[in-house]
Write an enzyme that holds these catalytic residues in place. Structure first.
Site, PDB file in Angstrom:
ATOM      1  N   GLN A  74       0.841  -1.155   0.018  1.00 56.71           N
ATOM      2  CA  GLN A  74      -0.018  -0.023   0.025  1.00 56.71           C
ATOM      3  C   GLN A  74       0.839   1.333   0.032  1.00 56.71           C
ATOM      4  O   GLN A  74       1.293   1.712   1.040  1.00 56.71           O
ATOM      5  CB  GLN A  74      -0.908   0.012   1.237  1.00 56.71           C
ATOM      6  CG  GLN A  74      -2.097   1.258   1.006  1.00 56.71           C
ATOM      7  CD  GLN A  74      -3.109   0.878   2.137  1.00 56.71           C
ATOM      8  OE1 GLN A  74      -3.120  -0.161   2.758  1.00 56.71           O
ATOM      9  NE2 GLN A  74      -3.984   1.719   2.186  1.00 56.71           N
ATOM     10  N   PHE A  75       0.932   1.966  -1.259  1.00 56.39           N
ATOM     11  CA  PHE A  75       2.070   2.974  -1.335  1.00 56.39           C
ATOM     12  C   PHE A  75       1.115   3.987  -0.745  1.00 56.39           C
ATOM     13  O   PHE A  75       2.035   4.924  -0.350  1.00 56.39           O
ATOM     14  CB  PHE A  75       2.432   3.179  -2.734  1.00 56.39           C
ATOM     15  CG  PHE A  75       1.138   4.026  -3.670  1.00 56.39           C
ATOM     16  CD1 PHE A  75       1.433   5.429  -3.601  1.00 56.39           C
ATOM     17  CD2 PHE A  75       0.315   3.239  -4.278  1.00 56.39           C
ATOM     18  CE1 PHE A  75       0.307   5.882  -4.437  1.00 56.39           C
ATOM     19  CE2 PHE A  75      -0.720   3.746  -4.917  1.00 56.39           C
ATOM     20  CZ  PHE A  75      -0.520   5.243  -4.979  1.00 56.39           C
ATOM     21  N   THR A  76      -0.012   4.116  -0.539  1.00 58.24           N
ATOM     22  CA  THR A  76      -0.539   5.346   0.173  1.00 58.24           C
ATOM     23  C   THR A  76      -0.169   5.693   1.552  1.00 58.24           C
ATOM     24  O   THR A  76      -0.420   6.533   2.179  1.00 58.24           O
ATOM     25  CB  THR A  76      -2.148   5.250  -0.014  1.00 58.24           C
ATOM     26  OG1 THR A  76      -2.472   4.024   0.723  1.00 58.24           O
ATOM     27  CG2 THR A  76      -2.585   4.968  -1.417  1.00 58.24           C
TER      28      THR A  76
END
Length: 141
Positions: A74-76
């Site tokens: 999850q890059f967010t």
């Protein structure tokens, strides 16, 4: 690396209607983000931390109980919202750097004997979980 870790009774990841990763017993759901400065050494440290973290019932860990983990990239998690209304993703590693480090973290967990399910890197994923507690912590390396 940054991880949001939830103690769950079950969790799954679905891509295009297909379940690609699932744990059906108590364990940990790990949302894992990779920073631009992370290295393979960071992946090893994160894997150890996740495996040995005493978040399960009676202060147990996945290492002591054999509880499974579901790891979802999850890059967010590196979205910066301090300025304006639109998050900046500058601190998140690019996919070509992040994917090998997520894979290295999973590989290190498995090398330690952990049972690990995963999502699909870069896919639009639907994550479902039943939080146990709720009990959720943030790990920031």
């Amino acid at each position: 690396m940054r991880a949001v870790v939830a103690r769950v009774t079950s969790a799954s990841v679905t891509v295009d209607g297909e379940t690609v990763g699932e744990i059906t017993e108590p364990g940990l759901l790990v949302l894992l983000g990779v920073h631009v400065d992370d290295t393979s050494d960071t992946a090893v440290v994160m894997a150890r931390k996740l495996h040995e973290l005493r978040l399960l019932r009676d202060e147990q860990s996945c290492a002591t109980t054999g509880a499974p983990l579901l790891v979802v990239s999850q890059f967010t998690l590196y979205g910066d919202t301090r300025k304006g209304r639109r998050p900046s993703w500058i601190a998140a590693a690019r996919p070509e750097a992040a994917e090998p480090l997520v894979s290295a973290t999973v590989a290190e967990l498995r090398a330690r004997g952990a049972v690990v399910a995963t999502g699909r890197f870069g896919a639009s994923m639907a994550v479902a979980s039943v939080n146990d507690g709720p009990f959720t912590v943030l790990i920031d390396l």
